[in-house]
Design a protein around this motif. Structure first.
Motif, short mmCIF file in Angstrom:
data_model
loop_
_atom_site.label_atom_id
_atom_site.label_comp_id
_atom_site.label_asym_id
_atom_site.label_seq_id
_atom_site.Cartn_x
_atom_site.Cartn_y
_atom_site.Cartn_z
N PHE A 169 0.83 -1.21 0.00
CA PHE A 169 0.00 0.00 0.00
C PHE A 169 0.87 1.26 0.00
N ILE A 170 1.89 1.28 0.82
CA ILE A 170 2.81 2.43 0.86
C ILE A 170 3.48 2.61 -0.50
N GLN A 171 3.88 1.50 -1.11
CA GLN A 171 4.51 1.58 -2.42
C GLN A 171 3.54 2.15 -3.46
N GLN A 172 2.29 1.77 -3.36
CA GLN A 172 1.30 2.22 -4.33
C GLN A 172 1.00 3.71 -4.20
N LEU A 173 0.96 4.22 -2.98
CA LEU A 173 0.61 5.64 -2.81
C LEU A 173 1.77 6.58 -3.09
N ARG A 174 3.01 6.04 -3.17
CA ARG A 174 4.16 6.92 -3.39
C ARG A 174 4.03 7.71 -4.68
N GLY A 175 3.43 7.09 -5.71
CA GLY A 175 3.28 7.79 -6.98
C GLY A 175 2.33 8.96 -6.92
N HIS A 176 1.56 9.10 -5.85
CA HIS A 176 0.64 10.23 -5.70
C HIS A 176 1.24 11.36 -4.86
N LEU A 177 2.44 11.19 -4.35
CA LEU A 177 3.09 12.19 -3.50
C LEU A 177 4.24 12.85 -4.23
N THR A 178 4.47 14.12 -3.95
CA THR A 178 5.63 14.82 -4.51
C THR A 178 6.89 14.42 -3.75
N ALA A 179 8.03 14.79 -4.31
CA ALA A 179 9.30 14.47 -3.66
C ALA A 179 9.40 15.16 -2.30
N LEU A 180 8.94 16.40 -2.20
CA LEU A 180 8.99 17.12 -0.92
C LEU A 180 8.06 16.47 0.10
N GLU A 181 6.86 16.10 -0.32
CA GLU A 181 5.93 15.44 0.60
C GLU A 181 6.50 14.12 1.12
N GLN A 182 7.12 13.35 0.23
CA GLN A 182 7.70 12.08 0.67
C GLN A 182 8.89 12.31 1.59
N GLN A 183 9.70 13.30 1.29
CA GLN A 183 10.86 13.57 2.15
C GLN A 183 10.41 13.91 3.56
N GLU A 184 9.49 14.84 3.69
CA GLU A 184 9.03 15.25 5.02
C GLU A 184 8.36 14.10 5.75
N PHE A 185 7.56 13.34 5.03
CA PHE A 185 6.81 12.25 5.65
C PHE A 185 7.73 11.12 6.09
N PHE A 186 8.60 10.64 5.20
CA PHE A 186 9.42 9.48 5.52
C PHE A 186 10.57 9.83 6.46
N GLU A 187 11.07 11.06 6.43
CA GLU A 187 12.08 11.44 7.41
C GLU A 187 11.49 11.42 8.81
N THR A 188 10.25 11.86 8.95
CA THR A 188 9.59 11.80 10.25
C THR A 188 9.43 10.35 10.70
#
Length: 747
Positions: free
Chosen positions: A263-282
């Motif tokens: 599920f996480i892999q599938q939703l990654r394509g809907h997030l921007t690079a900045l959104e993923q950086q902030e989310f996954f760093e947290t």
């Protein structure tokens, strides 16, 4: 009152039904009772409607009369009188073309039950919600029956209609509409404080629906920021309940760990690079290995696309943490390449176990002194096929190393990085053992030195990727003929991902830091340009060659002279010793027999430690108390040696080689590059203690360690860690003090 029902639908029969079918349908419908939560009033009202329908249709004359009106209503939609009838109708909630029947108000709840059983969920809501409204006094006045009995029945029917309608909309991929329907029923039950079991059913459906809602909300255009933020909040709520991306707690979604990773892999394509950086760093701070790896992808993607090498450097720091247990050397090599640290990139390649990718890199580095041409090609392909496609804002971006290194901002940053101060290969194995697993309690170097010979951006790319000896290799960058075999997250994108596609982090034993035999051992400068013939030649050469006979004669002379000199020295020492013994016997008293103690009055018999010293002095067998003291001393000294004061000299009080030399190198690099660890917190639990069976001065001890610390670079917080580790320490007693010689992280 009139409701949109007909007798045929009440019995669930077509208009052509026979008398036998009518009788069987009537019997079946009476046996099918509603849910047990309904009152007897609702059950009786439903039975009355079923009996009335059967009574009318089972009588031949009444059925003929009913069929005439029924068919007239059905075909009336094509009649020119339709508009006039609609204008005269005082019930706007009913479709004028739908057959209706007249019922008593007390039968209203029975009609709602029948409509619900027929799947008319929207019609149930259309009829019932206005009745439940605060402005409707008919319900309170008892028009529909005893309010104490009828109100709960109507509320239950509405809630169940919302539940079933939500399920239908879910099947139609209308996830937000489904959630709205379910929440309507849940809110109604909460306000009325009725039927907690039904409320639990609705809550369970909402929990299972939540991942689908997240995907739908995050897939919305970026302009709908409010809705997308709600999707991110749902995702954070799920992660909190699960205990992280790879957590195994219950969030009631029904997703296993593997399902959630997909599920996480599938939703990654809907997030921007900045959104993923902030989310996954947290998320990486939980800590989470998967989140850390995904944060690396986001940092590298942004760093490359936005020409911000500082983000790539942060990704490299995170990879250093992952490198304690996982093979992430290919990613480390690419990060080093993008930072212009070519020596470190080559050293990282030597440690990887991913043979297929390494073979690809070697094949594309032929006729080159090292593997960097192939690494450039692999890195470019990796960014294009495995990194960019998983970010909605970079899916169509092009990965060009040439453009990246030609950027002035990139050049300026690479020029500002510190020069190489130590063997780059050792930076990947800075702790005692040769295996990358042996890293000291999560403290790894925050940076590795940059190759001083590689400081010019586009020249680096040209020298590595397009060597003059292989012009075809540069043109291959624009084709897809050759792809790296590595598919950590799948080189091919697909809407549904496989269980293994979200597991880039695999456990396995590492190879040691020994250089491969086919690696070039040229100095740093010669890796950028091959050395000329004149540079490789000796500065001085003899003009005459000695004959073999002359060489042998000269060798014999040297051996003879050496033998004579050695015999003379031995004779001299023997005469001197004999003379001294004779003189000692003449002037001393009677000689003592046997071996004597070597005692001096100006030195103590045993070494006396200084007050407050942390050295552990022990003459007997080691026990858990001594082992615990040793490890506590090590953590205290490490805090001072790798802290802001850089008290490197203290390491000698607790470590011996090989651990000592490795930690001294690490601490010196930290002092030079202006980074340090601070805010240390740790807890220790000593486990199995195993003294050596052959040597009482050696032992091993396993310790459960929880250590938290913060990494600062140039006075700014760069990284936080909180590790739970099981470490085996090798202890050695020297001169009465126990020291640490080595350790290994077991898990």
């Amino acid at each position: 009152m009139r409701i949109p029902l007909d007798y045929y639908r009440i019995l669930g029969l077509p208009i052509q039904a026979t008398a036998e079918q009518l009788q069987q349908a009537h019997r079946d419908r009476k046996q099918q009772l509603p849910r047990r939560e309904y009152s007897e009033v609702a059950t009786l009202a439903r039975k009355q409607l079923i009996d009335e329908a059967y009574a009318v249709l089972s009588d031949v004359e009444e059925r003929k009369a009913y069929d005439v009106s029924f068919l007239a209503r059905s075909y009336e939609q094509d009649s020119p009188l339709k508009i006039k009838k609609e204008e005269k109708s005082d019930d706007s909630s009913l479709d004028q073309n739908t057959p209706t029947i007249e019922i008593e108000p007390e039968q209203f709840i029975g009609a709602l039950l029948v409509l619900q059983e027929l799947g008319e969920y929207e019609l149930v809501l259309k009829l019932a919600l206005p009745v439940l409204g605060s402005s409707n006094i008919s319900l309170k006045n008892g028009r529909f029956g005893d309010p104490k009995l009828v109100v709960p029945d109507i509320v239950l029917t509405v809630a169940l209609a919302c539940l079933e309608l939500g399920r239908e909309q879910w099947q139609q991929n209308q996830y937000e509409n489904a959630a709205t329907s379910l929440e309507t029923g849940q809110d109604l039950l909460l306000r009325q404080e009725l039927f907690p079991n039904v409320r639990g059913e609705i809550r369970a459906e909402l929990d299972k629906l939540r991942p689908y809602r997240i995907l739908e909300l995050l897939a919305l255009p970026e302009a709908k920021a409010k809705e997308r933020r709600r999707g991110l909040q749902f995702l954070q709520d799920m992660l909190q309940e699960r205990g992280g991306i790879d957590g195994n707690q219950d969030d009631r979604s029904g997703l296993s760990v593997d399902d959630f990773l997909r599920f996480i892999q599938q939703l990654r394509g809907h997030l921007t690079a900045l959104e993923q950086q902030e989310f996954f760093e947290t998320e990486a701070r939980r800590p989470s290995a998967v989140a850390t790896y995904l944060a690396v992808y986001a940092l590298v993607a942004r760093g490359f696309a936005e020409r911000e090498p500082s983000l790539i450097r942060r990704a490299k720091l995170l990879l250093t943490q992952l490198g304690r247990r996982q093979d992430v050397h290919l990613e480390q090599a690419v990060c080093c390449l993008l930072l212009g640290q070519t020596v470190e990139a080559s050293a990282a390649l030597e440690l990887t176990q991913e043979r297929q990718q390494l073979e690809f890199i070697r094949q594309n580095s032929q006729e080159a002194p090292d593997l960097l041409p192939g690494l450039c090609l692999y890195g470019e392909r990796w960014l294009q096929s495995e990194v960019f496609p998983y970010f909605r804002d970079l899916a169509s971006a092009e990965a060009s190393l040439k453009d990246y290194f030609a950027d002035e901002q990139v050049q300026a940053y690479l020029e500002s990085l510190p020069e190489s101060s130590a063997d780059a290969g050792s930076q990947w194995m800075v702790m005692p053992q040769s295996s990358p697993r042996a890293i000291a309690v999560g403290l790894s170097p925050p940076r590795t030195p940059r190759d001083s010979a590689v400081a010019t951006s586009s020249q680096l790319y040209q020298a590595r990727v397009t060597p003059e000896s292989s012009p075809a290799r540069a043109s291959s960058l624009a084709s897809d003929a050759v792809r790296p075999a590595r598919t950590s997250f799948g080189a091919e994108r697909s809407p549904e991902v496989t269980p293994t596609s979200l597991q880039p982090i695999v456990d396995g034993e590492r190879v040691s830091g020994r250089r491969s035999e086919d690696r070039s051992k040229l100095p740093v400068a010669s890796r950028v340009r091959p050395a000329s013939r004149e540079e490789n030649s000796s500065p001085r050469r003899s003009s005459k060659r000695s004959s073999p006979k002359g060489k042998r004669l000269k060798l014999y002379r040297l051996i003879l002279v050496g033998a004579v000199a050695l015999m003379g020295l031995l004779l001299f020492f023997w005469l001197t010793r004999a003379t001294l013994a004779l003189l000692s016997g003449l002037f001393s008293g009677p000689a003592l027999k046997g071996e004597q103690l070597n005692i001096s009055l100006n030195e103590p018999l045993v070494t006396i430690p200084d007050p407050g010293s942390s050295e552990v002095v022990a003459s007997g067998a080691i026990d858990e108390a001594i082992a615990s003291t040793i490890i506590e001393d090590w953590f205290s000294i490490k805090k001072q040696a790798l802290g802001s004061e850089h008290q490197i000299e203290l390491l000698e009080q607790i470590l011996i080689d090989p651990a000592l030399s490795k930690l001294q190198t690490l601490a010196k690099n930290a002092q030079k590059d202006n980074w340090y660890w601070d805010d240390f917190r740790h807890t220790l639990q000593v486990g199995e203690l195993l003294p050596s069976e052959t040597n009482p001065n050696q032992a091993t001890v396993e310790v459960k360690v929880n250590e938290a610390a913060k990494l600062y670079e140039a006075g700014k917080l760069a990284l936080s860690k909180n590790d739970n580790l099981l470490i085996r320490y090798d202890l050695v007693r020297q001169d009465g003090q126990w020291r640490i010689s080595n350790w290994e992280i077991l898990k």
